[in-house]
Enzyme design. Sequence first.
Site, PDB file in Angstrom:
ATOM      1  N   ASP A 260       0.834  -1.209   0.000  1.00 41.74           N
ATOM      2  CA  ASP A 260       0.000   0.000   0.000  1.00 41.74           C
ATOM      3  C   ASP A 260       0.864   1.254   0.000  1.00 41.74           C
ATOM      4  O   ASP A 260       0.534   2.264  -0.628  1.00 41.74           O
ATOM      5  CB  ASP A 260      -0.933   0.000   1.218  1.00 41.74           C
ATOM      6  CG  ASP A 260      -1.810  -1.226   1.220  1.00 41.74           C
ATOM      7  OD1 ASP A 260      -2.327  -1.569   0.143  1.00 41.74           O
ATOM      8  OD2 ASP A 260      -1.945  -1.862   2.274  1.00 41.74           O
TER       9      ASP A 260
ATOM     10  N   HIS B 176      -3.287  -3.856   6.047  1.00 39.81           N
ATOM     11  CA  HIS B 176      -3.396  -4.051   4.594  1.00 39.81           C
ATOM     12  C   HIS B 176      -4.814  -4.585   4.323  1.00 39.81           C
ATOM     13  O   HIS B 176      -5.028  -5.746   4.016  1.00 39.81           O
ATOM     14  CB  HIS B 176      -2.320  -5.053   4.152  1.00 39.81           C
ATOM     15  CG  HIS B 176      -2.303  -5.327   2.672  1.00 39.81           C
ATOM     16  ND1 HIS B 176      -2.340  -4.343   1.718  1.00 39.81           N
ATOM     17  CD2 HIS B 176      -2.237  -6.488   1.983  1.00 39.81           C
ATOM     18  CE1 HIS B 176      -2.302  -4.883   0.511  1.00 39.81           C
ATOM     19  NE2 HIS B 176      -2.251  -6.188   0.647  1.00 39.81           N
TER      20      HIS B 176
HETATM   21  N1  LIG Z   1       1.357  -9.455   0.556  1.00 40.11           N
HETATM   22  C1  LIG Z   1       1.272  -8.855  -0.597  1.00 40.11           C
HETATM   23  O1  LIG Z   1       1.774  -7.743  -0.809  1.00 40.11           O
HETATM   24  C2  LIG Z   1       0.550  -9.531  -1.729  1.00 40.11           C
HETATM   25  C3  LIG Z   1       0.528  -8.952  -3.003  1.00 40.11           C
HETATM   26  C4  LIG Z   1      -0.141  -9.608  -4.015  1.00 40.11           C
HETATM   27  C5  LIG Z   1      -0.772 -10.820  -3.756  1.00 40.11           C
HETATM   28  N2  LIG Z   1      -0.735 -11.342  -2.508  1.00 40.11           N
HETATM   29  C6  LIG Z   1      -1.328 -12.644  -2.207  1.00 40.11           C
HETATM   30  O2  LIG Z   1      -0.448 -13.652  -2.697  1.00 40.11           O
HETATM   31  C7  LIG Z   1      -1.189 -14.852  -2.962  1.00 40.11           C
HETATM   32  C8  LIG Z   1      -0.874 -15.366  -4.353  1.00 40.11           C
HETATM   33  O3  LIG Z   1      -1.317 -14.450  -5.322  1.00 40.11           O
HETATM   34  P1  LIG Z   1      -1.314 -14.865  -6.869  1.00 40.11           P
HETATM   35  O4  LIG Z   1      -1.797 -13.676  -7.597  1.00 40.11           O
HETATM   36  O5  LIG Z   1      -0.009 -15.473  -7.243  1.00 40.11           O
HETATM   37  O6  LIG Z   1      -2.464 -15.970  -6.862  1.00 40.11           O
HETATM   38  P2  LIG Z   1      -2.648 -17.204  -7.856  1.00 40.11           P
HETATM   39  O7  LIG Z   1      -4.016 -17.724  -7.646  1.00 40.11           O
HETATM   40  O8  LIG Z   1      -2.207 -16.841  -9.229  1.00 40.11           O
HETATM   41  O9  LIG Z   1      -1.585 -18.251  -7.292  1.00 40.11           O
HETATM   42  C9  LIG Z   1      -1.783 -18.928  -6.094  1.00 40.11           C
HETATM   43  C10 LIG Z   1      -1.106 -20.256  -6.237  1.00 40.11           C
HETATM   44  O10 LIG Z   1      -1.185 -20.893  -4.974  1.00 40.11           O
HETATM   45  C11 LIG Z   1      -1.509 -22.250  -5.220  1.00 40.11           C
HETATM   46  N3  LIG Z   1      -2.059 -22.850  -4.013  1.00 40.11           N
HETATM   47  C12 LIG Z   1      -3.330 -22.828  -3.569  1.00 40.11           C
HETATM   48  N4  LIG Z   1      -3.418 -23.546  -2.446  1.00 40.11           N
HETATM   49  C13 LIG Z   1      -2.180 -24.006  -2.178  1.00 40.11           C
HETATM   50  C14 LIG Z   1      -1.633 -24.838  -1.168  1.00 40.11           C
HETATM   51  N5  LIG Z   1      -2.402 -25.353  -0.204  1.00 40.11           N
HETATM   52  N6  LIG Z   1      -0.315 -25.098  -1.203  1.00 40.11           N
HETATM   53  C15 LIG Z   1       0.473 -24.616  -2.182  1.00 40.11           C
HETATM   54  N7  LIG Z   1       0.011 -23.861  -3.184  1.00 40.11           N
HETATM   55  C16 LIG Z   1      -1.303 -23.560  -3.172  1.00 40.11           C
HETATM   56  C17 LIG Z   1      -2.490 -22.194  -6.406  1.00 40.11           C
HETATM   57  O11 LIG Z   1      -2.629 -23.445  -7.047  1.00 40.11           O
HETATM   58  C18 LIG Z   1      -1.790 -21.153  -7.272  1.00 40.11           C
HETATM   59  O12 LIG Z   1      -0.816 -21.727  -8.120  1.00 40.11           O
HETATM   60  C19 LIG Z   1      -2.665 -14.475  -2.751  1.00 40.11           C
HETATM   61  O13 LIG Z   1      -3.032 -14.891  -1.451  1.00 40.11           O
HETATM   62  C20 LIG Z   1      -2.654 -12.943  -2.843  1.00 40.11           C
HETATM   63  O14 LIG Z   1      -3.726 -12.387  -2.151  1.00 40.11           O
HETATM   64  C21 LIG Z   1      -0.080 -10.739  -1.504  1.00 40.11           C
HETATM   65  O1  LIG Z   2      -5.640  -7.612  -3.652  1.00 38.84           O
HETATM   66  C1  LIG Z   2      -5.093  -8.562  -3.086  1.00 38.84           C
HETATM   67  O2  LIG Z   2      -5.666  -9.276  -2.267  1.00 38.84           O
HETATM   68  C2  LIG Z   2      -3.666  -8.845  -3.433  1.00 38.84           C
HETATM   69  C3  LIG Z   2      -2.768  -7.799  -2.884  1.00 38.84           C
HETATM   70  O3  LIG Z   2      -2.732  -7.801  -1.503  1.00 38.84           O
HETATM   71  C4  LIG Z   2      -3.117  -6.443  -3.402  1.00 38.84           C
HETATM   72  O4  LIG Z   2      -3.436  -5.550  -2.618  1.00 38.84           O
HETATM   73  O5  LIG Z   2      -3.047  -6.278  -4.652  1.00 38.84           O
END
Ligand SMILES: NC(=O)c1ccc[n+]([C@@H]2O[C@H](COP(=O)([O-])OP(=O)(O)OC[C@H]3O[C@@H](n4cnc5c(N)ncnc54)[C@H](O)[C@@H]3O)[C@@H](O)[C@H]2O)c1
Ligand SMILES: O=C(O)C[C@H](O)C(=O)O
Length: 260
Positions: A180, A208
Amino acid sequence: MKVRACMYDGGKLHIKVILGWGNFVTGVGASGASGQIGYALVPMVARGIMLGADQPVILHMLDIPPAAEALNGVKMKLVDAAFPLLKGVVATTDVVEACTGVSVAVMVGGFPRKEGMERKDVMSKNVSIYKAQASALEKYASPNCKVLVVANPANTNALILKEFAPSIPEKNITCLTRLDHNRALGQISERLNVQVSGVKNVIIWGNHSFTQYPDVTHATVGDKPVPELVKDDAWLILCLQLVVLVELKLVVLVFVLEAD
Ligand SMILES: NC(=O)c1ccc[n+]([C@@H]2O[C@H](COP(=O)([O-])OP(=O)(O)OC[C@H]3O[C@@H](n4cnc5c(N)ncnc54)[C@H](O)[C@@H]3O)[C@@H](O)[C@H]2O)c1
Ligand SMILES: O=C(O)C[C@H](O)C(=O)O
């Protein structure tokens, strides 16, 4: 080159020399490795961007069975790229195999939120995933494993991980919560046409989540306050609300900003 250990033994001096910490191969675990973030992340680890250009790594990539084929595709891409630092790739749907021997774990795997959901709405799904993965890290990872949680709600998942992997030192567990802040910097730098690195002292209060409050009261570019440079309170309010409203993916505000 660094001298790591030195021992005097009856007239002989034994010196253990290492090149950086590159003599040791580090196991890096990445969960959710075939997802959007995982797919972008693993080549960066393999190139040395995360642990340094002299640190060989073995990647342990974990995903769930429905993603096994995609995960194998990611492995093939990594092999094709012939990264010199990459000493091995494990692509698995078995959490024990993924966690065994890793000294760094990046926890990206999880259920991502969908339109209209808040991050806490995915908590029930991700809590059970994090309990299981924490238990596997506790039993099978290196005792000094460093853990970075990315999957949301990242701070809650990190807390769960800490609870269920009690032998991993608490200070080794952290999560990504800077997004953020970076988002607000990006909006201001675009508006003022300045480098992101020139925007200082933006504060994000709260979590967040929908409770966050981006605050530019003290923000500066050079020695000038951001509100004075923007000279548009309505834009500031809208822009910063946009940062908050990404939480609910209410992108309608984008059109309001564009029409302005
Ligand atoms: N903290 C941050 O700043 C931030 C930023 C962006 C996204 N995120 C988070 O990161 C995560 C991933 O985002 P993404 O866009 O890559 O999502 P995505 O759906 O593209 O990828 C998630 C992956 O996790 C896998 N998965 C699901 N359950 C699982 C398990 N039990 N064990 C192992 N793998 C598993 C899925 O099969 C998929 O390949 C989400 O939770 C999203 O909200 C966090
Ligand atoms: O939106 C989400 O949940 C993924 C990530 O934390 C974001 O803010 O883009």
